[in-house]
Design a protein around this motif. Structure first.
Motif, PDB file in Angstrom:
ATOM      1  N   ASP A  51      43.627  45.102  56.341  1.00  0.00           N
ATOM      2  CA  ASP A  51      43.810  46.146  55.332  1.00  0.00           C
ATOM      3  C   ASP A  51      42.852  45.911  54.161  1.00  0.00           C
ATOM      4  O   ASP A  51      42.975  44.914  53.441  1.00  0.00           O
ATOM      5  CB  ASP A  51      45.264  46.163  54.838  1.00  0.00           C
ATOM      6  N   LEU A  52      41.911  46.834  53.971  1.00  0.00           N
ATOM      7  CA  LEU A  52      40.922  46.692  52.899  1.00  0.00           C
ATOM      8  C   LEU A  52      41.554  46.809  51.515  1.00  0.00           C
ATOM      9  O   LEU A  52      40.939  46.428  50.522  1.00  0.00           O
ATOM     10  CB  LEU A  52      39.820  47.740  53.061  1.00  0.00           C
ATOM     11  N   TYR A  53      42.783  47.351  51.461  1.00  0.00           N
ATOM     12  CA  TYR A  53      43.509  47.466  50.190  1.00  0.00           C
ATOM     13  C   TYR A  53      44.622  46.422  50.091  1.00  0.00           C
ATOM     14  O   TYR A  53      45.498  46.526  49.229  1.00  0.00           O
ATOM     15  CB  TYR A  53      44.084  48.875  50.032  1.00  0.00           C
ATOM     16  N   VAL A  92      34.255  43.869  46.216  1.00  0.00           N
ATOM     17  CA  VAL A  92      32.828  43.587  46.414  1.00  0.00           C
ATOM     18  C   VAL A  92      32.573  43.148  47.859  1.00  0.00           C
ATOM     19  O   VAL A  92      31.593  43.551  48.491  1.00  0.00           O
ATOM     20  CB  VAL A  92      32.330  42.518  45.419  1.00  0.00           C
ATOM     21  N   THR A  93      33.477  42.338  48.385  1.00  0.00           N
ATOM     22  CA  THR A  93      33.372  41.921  49.784  1.00  0.00           C
ATOM     23  C   THR A  93      33.513  43.114  50.719  1.00  0.00           C
ATOM     24  O   THR A  93      32.783  43.243  51.706  1.00  0.00           O
ATOM     25  CB  THR A  93      34.450  40.877  50.120  1.00  0.00           C
ATOM     26  N   VAL A  94      34.438  44.020  50.390  1.00  0.00           N
ATOM     27  CA  VAL A  94      34.631  45.229  51.182  1.00  0.00           C
ATOM     28  C   VAL A  94      33.340  46.030  51.238  1.00  0.00           C
ATOM     29  O   VAL A  94      32.915  46.508  52.302  1.00  0.00           O
ATOM     30  CB  VAL A  94      35.772  46.096  50.601  1.00  0.00           C
ATOM     31  N   ARG A  95      32.658  46.159  50.094  1.00  0.00           N
ATOM     32  CA  ARG A  95      31.443  46.983  50.028  1.00  0.00           C
ATOM     33  C   ARG A  95      30.271  46.339  50.752  1.00  0.00           C
ATOM     34  O   ARG A  95      29.299  47.025  51.064  1.00  0.00           O
ATOM     35  CB  ARG A  95      31.104  47.284  48.565  1.00  0.00           C
ATOM     36  N   SER A  96      30.338  45.035  50.992  1.00  0.00           N
ATOM     37  CA  SER A  96      29.299  44.408  51.812  1.00  0.00           C
ATOM     38  C   SER A  96      29.576  44.623  53.298  1.00  0.00           C
ATOM     39  O   SER A  96      28.657  44.631  54.118  1.00  0.00           O
ATOM     40  CB  SER A  96      29.206  42.909  51.503  1.00  0.00           C
ATOM     41  N   ARG A 118      36.081  51.414  49.080  1.00  0.00           N
ATOM     42  CA  ARG A 118      36.653  51.186  47.748  1.00  0.00           C
ATOM     43  C   ARG A 118      35.680  51.531  46.621  1.00  0.00           C
ATOM     44  O   ARG A 118      35.796  51.011  45.506  1.00  0.00           O
ATOM     45  CB  ARG A 118      37.185  49.753  47.622  1.00  0.00           C
ATOM     46  N   MET A 119      34.744  52.426  46.892  1.00  0.00           N
ATOM     47  CA  MET A 119      33.869  52.932  45.827  1.00  0.00           C
ATOM     48  C   MET A 119      34.627  53.902  44.928  1.00  0.00           C
ATOM     49  O   MET A 119      34.277  54.077  43.757  1.00  0.00           O
ATOM     50  CB  MET A 119      32.650  53.639  46.424  1.00  0.00           C
TER      51      MET A 119
END
Length: 259
Positions: free
Chosen positions: A72-74, A81-85, A52-53
């Motif tokens: 599902d990340l979306y 922010v949690t996704v990017r960690s 999700r960048m």
């Protein structure tokens, strides 16, 4: 820590412009997957949707599903922010924080996520992350020196250590060796082989030989022309993509006829 990625009918937009169209791909855990294709075909854009960048860019968004072990990340309520960690990113050019020490660079992501950590735990995390990035022996006596004082290849490994310190499930790399000399490139490629023992690794590269050296599977992206969306043309075992591809466009690209 490693997790499977399943992408279903993903379309990526910059405002009204469809940049990448209808990608479906399954990426196995504990593997290295390479994205190849000519410039402008959307491979880096698609890579950034996996954590999700992409949506950091004003007006940019994605439609479809990106599943990390079935989540599902979306999905509604999912925090980017949690996704990017969970899905870390290493960029094309080494980007250590110039005013921070080597030690603080490693811990930057952890502190950014507001994680409380003791001195002894932080010391252990710095050491384990730098060892994981094959950098510990080179910097252990100068952890308080600026990260920007390292060579280009060392800086890139420092950025990988910073990514690993957050303990992600997936590591994304956008042309991580394009700014590096051949010796540093070999060091990063050796590290990629080691990383897949713990992580799912996805790499964008323009280097055909690099894809063959490091990737278990390779995805070929292409574009029909200016203003057209990029598309995933073929995805298979790396040996198949380079030696016996199904699509003529893939064969033309890997043999150097275009791109």
């Amino acid at each position: 820590m490693s997790k499977r990625i399943d992408v279903e009918h993903l379309n990526v937009y910059y405002g009204d412009f469809l940049a990448v169209e209808d990608v479906n791909i399954n990426i196995e855990p504990r593997s290295v997957t390479a994205f190849i294709g000519p410039s402008g075909c959307g491979k880096s854009t698609f890579l950034r949707t996996l954590n999700r960048m992409h949506e950091v860019i004003p007006g940019a968004y994605a439609q479809g599903k990106v599943m990390l072990d079935g989540e599902d990340l979306y999905g509604r309520g999912v925090d980017p922010v949690t996704v990017r960690s969970m899905v870390g990113m290493v960029f094309q050019r080494p980007n250590p924080f110039p005013t921070m020490s080597i030690r603080d660079n490693v811990l930057a992501g952890v502190k950014l996520n507001n994680k409380k950590i003791s001195k002894s735990d932080s010391d252990a995390l710095v050491e384990s992350s730098l060892k994981g990035a094959n950098l510990w022996n080179e910097v252990k006596d100068r952890l308080d020196k600026p990260g920007s004082g390292l060579s280009g290849g060392q800086q890139q490994r420092l950025c990988i250590a910073r990514t690993m310190a957050v303990k992600p499930d997936v590591v994304l790399m956008d042309e991580p060796c394009s700014a590096l000399d051949p010796i540093s490139t070999i060091a990063i490629e050796d590290l990629i082989h080691e990383l897949k023992e713990q992580f799912t690794v996805v790499i964008v590269t323009h280097n055909m030989q690099q894809a063959q050296r490091v990737a278990d599977k390779t995805a070929f992206f292409n574009i029909e022309g200016t203003g057209k969306p990029g598309k995933l043309v073929e995805y298979d075992d790396t040996a198949t993509i380079f030696q016996n591809p199904r699509e003529k466009a893939t064969e033309d690209y890997v043999s150097g006829r275009f791109g």
